[in-house]
Structures are given as C-alpha cells and as structure tokens.
Design a protein around this motif. Structure first.
Motif, PDB file in Angstrom:
ATOM      1  N   GLY A  24       0.813  -1.211   0.000  1.00 55.48           N
ATOM      2  CA  GLY A  24       0.000   0.000   0.000  1.00 55.48           C
ATOM      3  C   GLY A  24       0.844   1.256   0.000  1.00 55.48           C
ATOM      4  N   VAL A  25       0.159   2.379   0.135  1.00 58.64           N
ATOM      5  CA  VAL A  25       0.798   3.689   0.107  1.00 58.64           C
ATOM      6  C   VAL A  25       0.147   4.571   1.173  1.00 58.64           C
ATOM      7  N   VAL A  26       0.961   5.402   1.826  1.00 63.33           N
ATOM      8  CA  VAL A  26       0.462   6.377   2.792  1.00 63.33           C
ATOM      9  C   VAL A  26       1.204   7.688   2.567  1.00 63.33           C
ATOM     10  N   ASP A  27       0.510   8.805   2.746  1.00 56.69           N
ATOM     11  CA  ASP A  27       1.195  10.091   2.601  1.00 56.69           C
ATOM     12  C   ASP A  27       0.646  11.120   3.576  1.00 56.69           C
ATOM     13  N   LEU A  28       1.483  12.083   3.871  1.00 59.38           N
ATOM     14  CA  LEU A  28       1.096  13.308   4.558  1.00 59.38           C
ATOM     15  C   LEU A  28       1.377  14.412   3.560  1.00 59.38           C
ATOM     16  N   ARG A  29       0.341  15.167   3.197  1.00 59.11           N
ATOM     17  CA  ARG A  29       0.490  16.174   2.144  1.00 59.11           C
ATOM     18  C   ARG A  29      -0.054  17.516   2.609  1.00 59.11           C
ATOM     19  N   ASP A  30       0.327  18.526   1.851  1.00 54.28           N
ATOM     20  CA  ASP A  30      -0.128  19.890   2.121  1.00 54.28           C
ATOM     21  C   ASP A  30       0.214  20.334   3.538  1.00 54.28           C
ATOM     22  N   ALA A  31       1.342  19.858   4.047  1.00 52.21           N
ATOM     23  CA  ALA A  31       1.769  20.247   5.394  1.00 52.21           C
ATOM     24  C   ALA A  31       2.252  21.692   5.378  1.00 52.21           C
ATOM     25  N   ALA A  32       1.912  22.389   6.415  1.00 57.27           N
ATOM     26  CA  ALA A  32       2.315  23.792   6.543  1.00 57.27           C
ATOM     27  C   ALA A  32       2.872  24.006   7.948  1.00 57.27           C
ATOM     28  N   PRO A  33       4.175  24.294   8.059  1.00 56.93           N
ATOM     29  CA  PRO A  33       4.756  24.453   9.397  1.00 56.93           C
ATOM     30  C   PRO A  33       4.155  25.625  10.169  1.00 56.93           C
ATOM     31  N   GLU A  34       3.642  26.618   9.454  1.00 59.58           N
ATOM     32  CA  GLU A  34       3.066  27.780  10.132  1.00 59.58           C
ATOM     33  C   GLU A  34       1.825  27.416  10.946  1.00 59.58           C
ATOM     34  N   ILE A  35       1.087  26.404  10.481  1.00 56.34           N
ATOM     35  CA  ILE A  35      -0.120  26.011  11.205  1.00 56.34           C
ATOM     36  C   ILE A  35      -0.047  24.603  11.782  1.00 56.34           C
ATOM     37  N   GLY A  36       0.994  23.848  11.456  1.00 57.48           N
ATOM     38  CA  GLY A  36       1.181  22.514  12.018  1.00 57.48           C
ATOM     39  C   GLY A  36       0.088  21.530  11.643  1.00 57.48           C
ATOM     40  N   ARG A  37      -0.340  21.572  10.383  1.00 61.30           N
ATOM     41  CA  ARG A  37      -1.429  20.717   9.921  1.00 61.30           C
ATOM     42  C   ARG A  37      -1.045  20.057   8.607  1.00 61.30           C
ATOM     43  N   ALA A  38      -1.499  18.810   8.428  1.00 57.04           N
ATOM     44  CA  ALA A  38      -1.309  18.109   7.161  1.00 57.04           C
ATOM     45  C   ALA A  38      -2.509  17.206   6.920  1.00 57.04           C
ATOM     46  N   GLU A  39      -2.689  16.809   5.654  1.00 55.40           N
ATOM     47  CA  GLU A  39      -3.738  15.856   5.309  1.00 55.40           C
ATOM     48  C   GLU A  39      -3.103  14.506   5.006  1.00 55.40           C
ATOM     49  N   LEU A  40      -3.789  13.454   5.403  1.00 52.04           N
ATOM     50  CA  LEU A  40      -3.293  12.095   5.256  1.00 52.04           C
ATOM     51  C   LEU A  40      -4.145  11.338   4.250  1.00 52.04           C
ATOM     52  N   ASP A  41      -3.483  10.523   3.431  1.00 49.37           N
ATOM     53  CA  ASP A  41      -4.148   9.581   2.530  1.00 49.37           C
ATOM     54  C   ASP A  41      -3.490   8.226   2.747  1.00 49.37           C
ATOM     55  N   ILE A  42      -4.277   7.174   2.721  1.00 49.81           N
ATOM     56  CA  ILE A  42      -3.725   5.823   2.879  1.00 49.81           C
ATOM     57  C   ILE A  42      -4.607   4.836   2.117  1.00 49.81           C
ATOM     58  N   TYR A  43      -3.970   3.840   1.538  1.00 49.89           N
ATOM     59  CA  TYR A  43      -4.722   2.708   1.017  1.00 49.89           C
ATOM     60  C   TYR A  43      -3.838   1.468   1.027  1.00 49.89           C
ATOM     61  N   ILE A  44      -4.487   0.347   1.250  1.00 53.41           N
ATOM     62  CA  ILE A  44      -3.840  -0.951   1.142  1.00 53.41           C
ATOM     63  C   ILE A  44      -4.308  -1.525  -0.190  1.00 53.41           C
ATOM     64  N   GLY A  45      -3.386  -1.719  -1.109  1.00 53.73           N
ATOM     65  CA  GLY A  45      -3.724  -2.193  -2.447  1.00 53.73           C
ATOM     66  C   GLY A  45      -3.823  -3.702  -2.556  1.00 53.73           C
ATOM     67  N   GLU A  46      -3.110  -4.407  -1.707  1.00 52.72           N
ATOM     68  CA  GLU A  46      -3.154  -5.874  -1.726  1.00 52.72           C
ATOM     69  C   GLU A  46      -4.333  -6.319  -0.865  1.00 52.72           C
ATOM     70  N   THR A  47      -5.400  -6.784  -1.507  1.00 53.67           N
ATOM     71  CA  THR A  47      -6.623  -7.103  -0.779  1.00 53.67           C
ATOM     72  C   THR A  47      -6.444  -8.245   0.224  1.00 53.67           C
ATOM     73  N   ASP A  48      -5.442  -9.085   0.029  1.00 54.90           N
ATOM     74  CA  ASP A  48      -5.202 -10.154   1.014  1.00 54.90           C
ATOM     75  C   ASP A  48      -4.577  -9.610   2.301  1.00 54.90           C
ATOM     76  N   HIS A  49      -4.278  -8.316   2.330  1.00 57.44           N
ATOM     77  CA  HIS A  49      -3.756  -7.654   3.526  1.00 57.44           C
ATOM     78  C   HIS A  49      -4.762  -6.655   4.109  1.00 57.44           C
ATOM     79  N   TRP A  50      -6.036  -6.746   3.708  1.00 55.90           N
ATOM     80  CA  TRP A  50      -7.054  -5.832   4.216  1.00 55.90           C
ATOM     81  C   TRP A  50      -7.422  -6.137   5.663  1.00 55.90           C
ATOM     82  N   ASN A  51      -7.136  -7.300   6.118  1.00 62.72           N
ATOM     83  CA  ASN A  51      -7.377  -7.660   7.518  1.00 62.72           C
ATOM     84  C   ASN A  51      -6.042  -8.012   8.145  1.00 62.72           C
ATOM     85  N   GLY A  52      -5.976  -7.947   9.439  1.00 61.92           N
ATOM     86  CA  GLY A  52      -4.749  -8.340  10.124  1.00 61.92           C
ATOM     87  C   GLY A  52      -3.983  -7.190  10.733  1.00 61.92           C
ATOM     88  N   GLY A  53      -4.469  -5.956  10.597  1.00 65.05           N
ATOM     89  CA  GLY A  53      -3.849  -4.822  11.275  1.00 65.05           C
ATOM     90  C   GLY A  53      -2.784  -4.074  10.499  1.00 65.05           C
TER      91      GLY A  53
END
Length: 176
Positions: free
Chosen positions: A73-102
């Motif tokens: 899968g892939v995970v990211d923190l984007r649009d981070a701004a140090p002035e406000i200390g905020r970012a947006e997160l995106d995540i997905y698990i692409g391998e469906t056999d890994h959708w369970n198990g933590g």
C-alpha cells in the motif's frame, strides 16, 4: 524507514510502479478513491523515476509487509504547513489479502507518529467516503474523530455522489 511489527514504511521506488498500476485498476481497491484519468504502466514508471524527493510539504511512503516482504500500500502526509502545524493524510492498502490483520492500522499509527514527532504537526486530517465503514472504523480506532460531513462531494466509479467525512487527530488522541 519506519518499522513496526507488521509493516515498514519506506520511500516509493520506480520498481513499485507495477503494483501501483495493478491497484489503481482494481475496481475493489479503487472503489473509494478520487477519480483520475487512466494512466498507463509506462506513465506510472516514468512518474516513479521522476518522483520528487519527500519534503515537509509532501511525504509519500510505501507500506511494505514485513512478513510477505512486498509493497502492499501507500500512505502520505500532504499539504503540510509548518506555520499552522497541519497536514492531510491519505492511505490505502492495495493488496486485498492484507485488508485484515492490522496492516493498515499499524501503517496509519506509524505515519501519524512520524507526523507528530518528526514533522511537529499539531493536527492530521483526512477525508473518507461515508459508506467506507471499514476505513472509518480503523480511523476511529487510531483516535481520529469526525469533524464534519461534506454532502455529495465524491463521485464514485459507479457515477453516484457520496458524502464524505472530515476526520482529524491531535497528538494526545493517538491511540498507540
């Protein structure tokens, strides 16, 4: 690299293009993703070779299963701004056999801990399709709370519009 018991977060490599291509063309994996124009494997390989270095504003990491030794899968923190200390997160698990198990839960915790400790963020936010109960469950388990609902703002592959929730997490709310 950020390593837990199940996954390691690492930089995306050009050789990861084949997996990412397969995932974005899998209707089950892409069901709740934001629509995009079709991309060829060659385009994804080129993008992988030209990928900009990770910066404070945009950190993109691959999620690698320690057990399987492969990208799941892939995970990211984007649009981070140090002035406000905020970012947006995106995540997905692409391998469906890994959708369970933590795997997704651990990757999410590792990335949030990185955001708070290394990037010194105050808040991490994300958007999730209201019907994606599996993802919403994981986000709540990690400590994210629902801040609001944006009506019919996501058009799914089925052509239907769906509501999305804005969720956020402050450092003390992270459930390790």
């Amino acid at each position: 690299m950020l390593t837990g018991k199940l996954v390691r977060l690492r930089a995306i490599e050009p050789s990861d293009a084949e997996s990412i291509y397969r995932w974005i063309h899998d209707p089950e994996v892409g069901r709740y993703m934001t629509g995009d124009y079709p991309r060829s494997l060659a385009q994804l390989r080129k993008r992988g070779e030209e990928r900009p270095v990770n910066t404070y504003e945009n950190v993109v990491l691959g999620i690698e299963s320690l057990e399987a030794g492969k990208l799941i899968g892939v995970v990211d923190l984007r649009d981070a701004a140090p002035e406000i200390g905020r970012a947006e997160l995106d995540i997905y698990i692409g391998e469906t056999d890994h959708w369970n198990g933590g795997y997704g839960t651990e990757a999410l915790k590792l990335m949030c801990r990185y955001g708070f400790n290394v990037m010194r963020l105050h808040l991490i936010a994300l958007w999730v399709v209201a019907e994606n109960e599996r993802a919403r469950h994981v986000y709540r388990k990690v400590g994210f709370v629902e801040d609001g609902r944006h009506r019919e703002c996501h058009r799914g592959p089925d052509g239907q519009y769906h509501d999305m929730y804005l969720m956020s997490l402050l450092e003390p709310e992270l459930n390790d």
